[in-house]
Design an enzyme around this catalytic site. Structure first.
Site, PDB file in Angstrom:
ATOM      1  N   THR A  39      12.785  -7.504 -10.413  1.00  0.00           N
ATOM      2  CA  THR A  39      12.239  -8.842 -10.647  1.00  0.00           C
ATOM      3  C   THR A  39      10.967  -9.024  -9.822  1.00  0.00           C
ATOM      4  O   THR A  39      10.933  -8.698  -8.635  1.00  0.00           O
ATOM      5  CB  THR A  39      13.289  -9.910 -10.275  1.00  0.00           C
ATOM      6  N   GLN A  43      -7.751  -0.516   3.159  1.00  0.00           N
ATOM      7  CA  GLN A  43      -8.587  -1.139   4.193  1.00  0.00           C
ATOM      8  C   GLN A  43      -9.888  -1.716   3.636  1.00  0.00           C
ATOM      9  O   GLN A  43     -10.561  -2.488   4.320  1.00  0.00           O
ATOM     10  CB  GLN A  43      -8.924  -0.119   5.295  1.00  0.00           C
ATOM     11  N   GLY A  56       0.805  -1.221   0.000  1.00  0.00           N
ATOM     12  CA  GLY A  56       0.000   0.000   0.000  1.00  0.00           C
ATOM     13  C   GLY A  56       0.835   1.267   0.000  1.00  0.00           C
ATOM     14  O   GLY A  56       0.527   2.236  -0.701  1.00  0.00           O
ATOM     15  N   THR A  57       1.908   1.263   0.779  1.00  0.00           N
ATOM     16  CA  THR A  57       2.735   2.468   0.887  1.00  0.00           C
ATOM     17  C   THR A  57       3.336   2.816  -0.472  1.00  0.00           C
ATOM     18  O   THR A  57       3.277   3.976  -0.912  1.00  0.00           O
ATOM     19  CB  THR A  57       3.854   2.237   1.924  1.00  0.00           C
ATOM     20  N   SER A  88      -3.418  -3.549  -0.902  1.00  0.00           N
ATOM     21  CA  SER A  88      -2.294  -4.221  -0.248  1.00  0.00           C
ATOM     22  C   SER A  88      -2.723  -5.612   0.209  1.00  0.00           C
ATOM     23  O   SER A  88      -3.727  -5.755   0.910  1.00  0.00           O
ATOM     24  CB  SER A  88      -1.850  -3.387   0.950  1.00  0.00           C
ATOM     25  N   CYS A 127       0.946   1.634  12.488  1.00  0.00           N
ATOM     26  CA  CYS A 127       2.195   2.391  12.367  1.00  0.00           C
ATOM     27  C   CYS A 127       2.407   3.321  13.547  1.00  0.00           C
ATOM     28  O   CYS A 127       3.524   3.628  13.905  1.00  0.00           O
ATOM     29  CB  CYS A 127       2.188   3.248  11.108  1.00  0.00           C
ATOM     30  N   ASN A 159      -8.522   3.749   8.386  1.00  0.00           N
ATOM     31  CA  ASN A 159      -7.854   2.682   9.127  1.00  0.00           C
ATOM     32  C   ASN A 159      -7.853   2.884  10.637  1.00  0.00           C
ATOM     33  O   ASN A 159      -7.368   2.028  11.361  1.00  0.00           O
ATOM     34  CB  ASN A 159      -6.405   2.530   8.632  1.00  0.00           C
ATOM     35  N   HIS A 172      -1.610  -7.913   2.367  1.00  0.00           N
ATOM     36  CA  HIS A 172      -1.606  -8.447   3.745  1.00  0.00           C
ATOM     37  C   HIS A 172      -2.819  -8.011   4.556  1.00  0.00           C
ATOM     38  O   HIS A 172      -3.021  -8.474   5.675  1.00  0.00           O
ATOM     39  CB  HIS A 172      -0.290  -8.097   4.467  1.00  0.00           C
TER      40      HIS A 172
HETATM   41  N1  PLP Z   1      -3.093   2.922   3.574  1.00  0.00           N
HETATM   42  C1  PLP Z   1      -3.885   2.505   4.572  1.00  0.00           C
HETATM   43  C2  PLP Z   1      -5.253   3.078   4.709  1.00  0.00           C
HETATM   44  C3  PLP Z   1      -3.421   1.546   5.477  1.00  0.00           C
HETATM   45  O1  PLP Z   1      -4.212   1.153   6.488  1.00  0.00           O
HETATM   46  C4  PLP Z   1      -2.119   1.031   5.309  1.00  0.00           C
HETATM   47  C5  PLP Z   1      -1.578   0.052   6.282  1.00  0.00           C
HETATM   48  O2  PLP Z   1      -1.904   0.054   7.445  1.00  0.00           O
HETATM   49  C6  PLP Z   1      -1.335   1.480   4.236  1.00  0.00           C
HETATM   50  C7  PLP Z   1      -1.865   2.422   3.374  1.00  0.00           C
HETATM   51  C8  PLP Z   1       0.041   0.962   3.997  1.00  0.00           C
HETATM   52  O3  PLP Z   1      -0.009  -0.319   3.438  1.00  0.00           O
HETATM   53  P1  PLP Z   1       1.273  -1.303   3.492  1.00  0.00           P
HETATM   54  O4  PLP Z   1       1.363  -1.788   4.892  1.00  0.00           O
HETATM   55  O5  PLP Z   1       0.936  -2.400   2.534  1.00  0.00           O
HETATM   56  O6  PLP Z   1       2.452  -0.503   3.059  1.00  0.00           O
END
Ligand code: PLP
Length: 386
Positions: free
Chosen positions: A235, A177, A71-72, A197, A323, A149, A199
């Site tokens: 890769t 989310q 996601g990031t 994302s 985080c 989130n 996970h």
């Molecule tokens: N955006 C939101 C709304 C999230 O909740 C998160 C992770 O908690 C992220 C982005 C970041 O995703 P990733 O952990 O896959 O980098």
């Protein structure tokens, strides 16, 4: 006994199906998708099949899906690409976005861009008229999350995306989310970009995707061997991509069962916790992610004390987003929603998954009652959430 895991918005356990789908690509089928011999082609076919599956799960075309490390990276890529491909000096976002969006916007500000941060209402919604008033002739991109989130509110982004399009402004939604948790279709949402994302929906960590309706608006941030149609070199994470596609298909396919199941657990938990004095449910009481429960709890001091107390009782819950869990700062999301510092540093987030049971929910309700009573005695603070 294993602790009871109730922090599914932070991350989820890999599903059995995703694990089984990944295993061959970790050992037997280890080829590099760029190679032309059979090992390479098997891996390439697996990546392309996965692209197709991910695209179908969100109503996109396979040519619109690009794989990332999560996601990031997806959020960073979209925002930074927009800045480099579309003329203009102005971006719009909201004060309750994930830091993957907010910090990226802050960097753009250092580069001379202007950022408008819309303020959500108390439940976490942004109105289309509010957005429209902020759009300027030089606005490049609007980025508004699909589901929050920290409080679990599902935003009505369709009218926001429509407003952006009317003004020829690009629209991105961070759907990290939401994907795999609620039915979702990129066409009916009307967005240009979306981040997801793996996970968060029982796929592996370190893999995600970007949906991009206008692939010429994605510029390569990672340059090198030219993978992902020259847009994202490196890769490919073949097992991760295969696991993500499997997990996403499973999650979306089981929504008709998981949504009512998690909604039942969620209602039970919310009812059981909000009977305590000084407890407020945060976010939208109706339009919220299934299984997502979030509160502010007065008189407990900092939420980390409650999270630790529940951990000692065998329950893994969160104070807010993963985080910021280690930091003692008040949640920027709750501050954006209008809670004061006192309330915003006393939040509790319990996010249930399909492996949780009613008995576990009853157990955590009891543990919260006992822990809150003890902390309030120790803190000698009035039990009022402001
Ligand atoms: N955006 C939101 C709304 C999230 O909740 C998160 C992770 O908690 C992220 C982005 C970041 O995703 P990733 O952990 O896959 O980098």
């Amino acid at each position: 006994m294993h602790p009871v895991y109730m922090d599914h918005a932070a991350t989820t356990r890999l599903s059995e199906g995703a694990l089984q789908a990944m295993l061959p690509y970790l050992r037997e089928e280890f080829g590099n998708p760029s190679a032309i011999y059979s090992y390479g082609q098997t891996a390439k076919n697996a990546v392309e099949k996965s692209r197709d599956r991910v695209a179908r799960a969100i109503g996109a075309l396979r040519s619109e899906i690009f794989f990332t490390s999560g996601g990031t990276e997806s959020d960073n890529w979209i925002i930074r690409s927009a800045a480099r491909t579309k003329p203009g000096r102005h971006f719009i976002t909201t004060a309750m976005e994930h830091n993957a969006v907010l910090r990226t916007m802050e960097q753009l500000k250092e580069d001379g861009y202007e950022i408008t941060c819309l303020r959500p209402d108390r439940e976490g919604h942004i109105g289309p008229e509010q957005l429209e008033a902020a759009i300027r002739p030089d606005t490049v991109l609007v980025s508004v999350m699909l589901a929050n989130n920290v409080v679990g509110t599902i935003l009505d982004i369709r009218p926001l995306a429509a407003a952006a399009r009317r003004h020829h402004v690009l629209f991105h939604t961070d759907a990290v989310q939401a994907v795999g948790h609620v039915p979702l279709n990129v066409r009916s949402l009307g967005v240009d970009f979306l981040s997801l994302s793996a996970h968060k929906f029982c796929g592996p960590k370190g893999v995600g995707a970007v949906f991009c309706r206008l692939p010429n608006k994605l510029i390569p941030l990672l340059t090198g061997g030219g993978q992902e149609k020259e847009r994202r070199s490196g890769t490919e994470n073949v097992p991760g991509i295969v696991g993500m596609a499997e997990a996403l298909e499973e999650a979306v396919g089981s929504l008709p069962e998981t949504v009512p199941y998690l909604t039942d657990l969620q209602e039970r938990l919310i009812a059981g916790v909000t009977v305590l004095p000084g407890v407020t449910l945060t976010g939208d009481p109706q339009n919220r992610l299934p299984g997502f429960c979030s509160f502010v709890i007065g008189g407990i001091g900092h939420s980390a004390l409650l999270v630790n107390a529940l951990n000692e009782q065998g329950y893994c819950v969160s104070s807010g987003s993963a985080c910021s869990a280690a930091s003692r700062e008040a949640s920027h999301v709750l501050l954006a929603l209008g809670y004061d510092e006192y309330a915003a540093s006393a939040s509790l987030r319990i996010t249930l998954g399909r492996e949780n049971t009613r008995a576990e929910v009853d157990g955590v309700i009891e543990a919260i009652g006992a822990a809150v009573a003890r902390l309030r005695r120790e803190q000698r603070k009035p039990p009022f959430a402001r």
